[in-house]
Design an enzyme around this catalytic site. Structure first.
Site, PDB file in Angstrom:
ATOM      1  N   HIS A 216      31.869  71.077  59.844  1.00 31.48           N
ATOM      2  CA  HIS A 216      32.303  72.046  58.833  1.00 31.48           C
ATOM      3  C   HIS A 216      33.178  71.362  57.785  1.00 31.48           C
ATOM      4  CE1 HIS A 216      33.978  75.525  56.888  1.00 31.48           C
ATOM      5  NE2 HIS A 216      35.195  75.233  57.318  1.00 31.48           N
TER       6      HIS A 216
ATOM      7  N   ARG B  90      53.380  43.833  50.948  1.00 26.79           N
ATOM      8  CA  ARG B  90      52.168  44.578  50.582  1.00 26.79           C
ATOM      9  C   ARG B  90      52.331  45.397  49.303  1.00 26.79           C
ATOM     10  NH1 ARG B  90      52.132  49.941  54.529  1.00 26.79           N
ATOM     11  NH2 ARG B  90      54.383  50.107  54.730  1.00 26.79           N
TER      12      ARG B  90
ATOM     13  N   ARG C 244      42.689  67.174  54.877  1.00 23.63           N
ATOM     14  CA  ARG C 244      43.666  67.087  55.962  1.00 23.63           C
ATOM     15  C   ARG C 244      43.114  67.339  57.349  1.00 23.63           C
ATOM     16  NH1 ARG C 244      47.179  71.304  52.728  1.00 23.63           N
ATOM     17  NH2 ARG C 244      45.033  71.744  52.142  1.00 23.63           N
TER      18      ARG C 244
ATOM     19  N   ARG D  33      33.133  66.105  47.010  1.00 23.01           N
ATOM     20  CA  ARG D  33      33.084  64.696  46.633  1.00 23.01           C
ATOM     21  C   ARG D  33      31.702  64.201  46.243  1.00 23.01           C
ATOM     22  NH1 ARG D  33      38.355  64.277  45.418  1.00 23.01           N
ATOM     23  NH2 ARG D  33      39.654  64.837  47.190  1.00 23.01           N
TER      24      ARG D  33
ATOM     25  N   ARG E 264      43.243  63.355  51.230  1.00 21.58           N
ATOM     26  CA  ARG E 264      43.672  64.724  50.930  1.00 21.58           C
ATOM     27  C   ARG E 264      42.921  65.763  51.771  1.00 21.58           C
ATOM     28  NH1 ARG E 264      46.455  66.146  46.937  1.00 21.58           N
ATOM     29  NH2 ARG E 264      46.787  67.777  48.470  1.00 21.58           N
TER      30      ARG E 264
END
Lengths: 311, 311, 311, 311
Positions: free
Chosen positions: D222, D204, D118, D231, D116
């Protein structure tokens, strides 16, 4: 070759000192690029491009495509084939694994085109904070062209005689005067102790768009390819194209296999529209096709015919 | 309020005609923003901001956070609580679900700051293709400030008397002359049939950085918040801050709940460093803390004390 | 057409209620897209695409390219010509002025491909926060293909007879059992009052990659074109291609002129490499060219010949 | 320390061979990071983070902020002050001048959170193309927690006794069986000559979300800071937080001054809302403030009080 235009003595010394250092690294290195690292490649009358740093080489593209543990390279021929495959089939993410950082000096009106490439990092010399030097771009006479009537964004034949001379004088005089007035307004070091001096962030608005600025610019190889495809193109304005041309040369030094694939599948490629594909098929089947029977409007027909060398 | 500065008669008619149309839609609409759609909000002496289009409302933020099938909104009080929670905890993606498109007229030196916000879409009026109008920014006397000595990027007290007058004359004369020479070089419509006229892409370099340009600019609400946080800040240059202030007002019309949360948790918020947190704890425990005993360098201590209203 | 697969009763009611509302707006609207707004277009066995919101139309592309004050459109024929010109010459920024927001339900392994398109906004249903429904993708027998030996990423001929049946049974049994165990581990509503129940963020790891997830996804028209060019391509996996196909249809409703240009200059186009251009020139000059004399490796020659319908 | 978990013998040999090489470079190098280059830092039961390449050091941040010709560094104390200033005032672009490339092995459900972010480049090991190894994440008993009732995204107290054992058995059995069935469906090397074998891109989908995948991931400093701020935070899921913690350690090796500023002004910082600022002012003025008189809702009051250590 004098690669030292547009540099102060102090800048030259800083560059020489930086170039003299050598370090040991475990990272992939590219000797052909190391050779010119930090050197200023001159562009236009006062501009330059300097490579400040880079990450990765052709092997890094291969390594990412294979998600491998080692350096990624097998035989050169296999790497070359893989890189060409990636380029041909628009698998662009492995090319993002290489990164380059440049120091560029360029006229403000060129910088305004350049900055439109958003996927990059930029730090520009700040005229809010510092005083700009008196350096502005004056085209060489061979670049003083008239407005094109066919391509409404482009140039046509050269200006001649007195008109060219007058234009050059105006550009020079206006830029100089505006710079002089900029300095006067700044009143740096209390040159005139009676005045306060205008804030830098305001005074700079008096400068002309041909003033040189400079910045650090960092991007990955995929976005560098996009930049060069648009800016090294014949439709790009000459003043940015010459920067893109220097970048092409640097890219060839840095990642020769990726550069070769880029020249083959992008720069030198020709995209046929759905209609144009059908025309080529008809031509190859021996049919005679003219603009009238082609289904293409006149302008597109001309572009099509020119691209395939049809008379 | 005359919101018509900086517009030609033709532009006003186009705006009025566009404003007169009404359409039916199933999409979320915001009456308070519809009310001013296409209107020009004047900024500086010739600039403006016009809202051309928008997507989403406060409900769209809620809807995305809940990934719901309907409009997403429950009670206003629940929506408000959720939006404040998202803002407080840096869950920024739901705010990306709202989008706004503006038409902005602004001086080039302001445009150069604005464009640094990369996550947005831009189409600028092209001076390669068209001839620019003669409009340049001249600061109001109340903005003619000296260079700040404490903040090396900022302004200090106002210029006074003859210095201010001289500065304004210089700015006006230089911009006018350069524009006149630009027109002369262009030789539009073969004003002088003996001359070819310089290509537009070249002639424009003679213009000054206070010339007005215009563009369509589109961004999402999350990035608009980032823009306003940096550009409506007291450290931003006045000439871009006035644009950011208009945007704050438009945002309040558009997404009042999100705007409220933004003012509470971003614009009006104060970030305490790790060291500053410890100082506040000591202060609250009744300890006397001075800069010397704070662990903060003098400059940070001053910022800290100012932020919490300590004498 | 039953567009209601994969929806609970409650979801259907929410959609119907939302579709029933009508609002007045000054913004550009697209009746053909309004007609299907919020409707679920079924994809695969339980998936769908719903258009939740949009901004702009073909006129918005034109308006941005012209930086005009009004709606931007002149005659349809002029708009069409301009849009084709923009597409042909890779002037992509005006297409960024249109934006679309979708609600998509899709298997997780498809979502993992989709998310690689970074220039977009996403809010996904959170399995940290909520319990997922029991819905997983089981391929139709017509999609149960063997591994391709020529294209190492693709499929070959269909599985037959008992192998196909066994595969379907395995897929179904494994997904069901894992979902059942997921529920057991969650112990929702203290089904077994003796157990604590595992945290949702952990229990979800037991689910299979064919489980359906859903998200709000928002992107601009330029990036939607990039998505469709790659994902509606014959080399894309079938399970994402069917989503891209629905998007192609929606794009045709939304921006018919841009869609037409996209089909002409992107989807149906053929890019000739530098070498391939020379071959076409030779062919058109009447020369007989074989792979051996072409300068192309065998694989590229086959792609080249197939693209131009050479036997 | 055994840093070799999750690696095959072949992978270990590739890593050792790559680490043995030394090259000469003019680029900035960071010995503390070179020391661990290519090494696998173990995370969870089979995962790892390996630094594959990097560009820049603390000096590169300084150099970009100053747009200087040489290495940019003056005295360490001046560099430190400048870097802290940049971090404190959200001047983030100089931090973009450093870049890092990692090889990461991680469970798929963690990868889905990670992706997420990006603004980065990714190449993931392709299960369309290759067969995955049998490696899946099984939590250590100390991580088997129940659903939190206060934080609806989080965990609460540990599972105990037989419930924990049953959960672990289920996770292990389901992942193993699904993997076995995946292999059966693939029928690699025509294990059963009577069957065709299912295409990899389909088979898969039978795998579970705790299967390990791996990718090359490259980002700038950055964006790495943004990643770690979200996180490495206490609210992040444990299984991604342990990766972020390793990244914090690597960042300290790589850019110690930037890391220090990041810990001071981001990780360890506390943001006070507009209302909270007023409360602190009242508290410092000696006023007694309770939740009731604070203007904060109960939940925000608790967060506020906890942040400042108020009882």
């Amino acid at each position: 070759m004098d690669q030292r235009k547009g540099l102060t003595d102090e800048a030259r010394q800083d560059i020489d000192a930086t170039r003299a250092d050598r370090f040991e690294t475990r990272r992939a290195t590219v000797p052909a690029l190391e050779e010119v690292l930090f050197e200023a490649f001159p562009v236009l009358d006062h501009g330059f491009i300097r490579v400040i740093d880079y990450m990765g080489d052709d092997g890094a593209v291969v390594q990412a495509a294979r998600v491998s543990y080692g350096r990624g390279t097998k035989k050169v021929s296999e790497d070359r084939g893989l890189i060409r495959y990636l380029m041909r089939h628009w698998h662009s993410t492995p090319f993002e694994m290489c990164e380059i950082k440049l120091h560029v000096k360029l006229p403000i009106f060129v910088a305004r085109q350049w900055i439109r490439h958003r996927t990059s990092s930029v730090n520009e010399y700040s005229a809010r904070y510092s005083v700009l030097d008196e350096e502005f771009y004056i085209p060489a006479p061979a670049q003083l062209a008239a407005q094109s009537s066919s391509n409404r964004q482009g140039r046509s034949e050269l200006l001649e005689g007195s008109e060219a001379a007058q234009v050059l004088d105006l550009l020079r005089d206006d830029a100089s005067r505006n710079y002089r007035d900029y300095l006067w307004m700044l009143n740096e070091n209390d040159a005139d102790p009676e005045r306060s001096g205008l804030a830098r962030e305001l005074a700079r608005m008096n400068l002309t768009l041909n003033m040189y600025t400079q910045w650090y610019w960092k991007t990955n190889l995929h976005n560098l390819f996009n930049f060069m495809r648009l800016r090294a193109d014949a439709h790009a304005q000459y003043e940015i194209r010459v920067y893109a041309d220097v970048l092409l040369g640097l890219t060839e030094r840095w990642v020769p296999l990726s550069h070769e694939a880029f020249m083959e599948y992008r720069m030198g490629a020709l995209t046929l529209s759905r209609t144009a594909v059908e025309i080529v098929k008809r031509l190859l089947a021996g049919e005679r096709v003219t603009q009238e029977t082609s289904g293409l409007p006149p302008r597109e027909w001309r572009e099509f015919a020119a691209g395939l060398g049809l008379s």
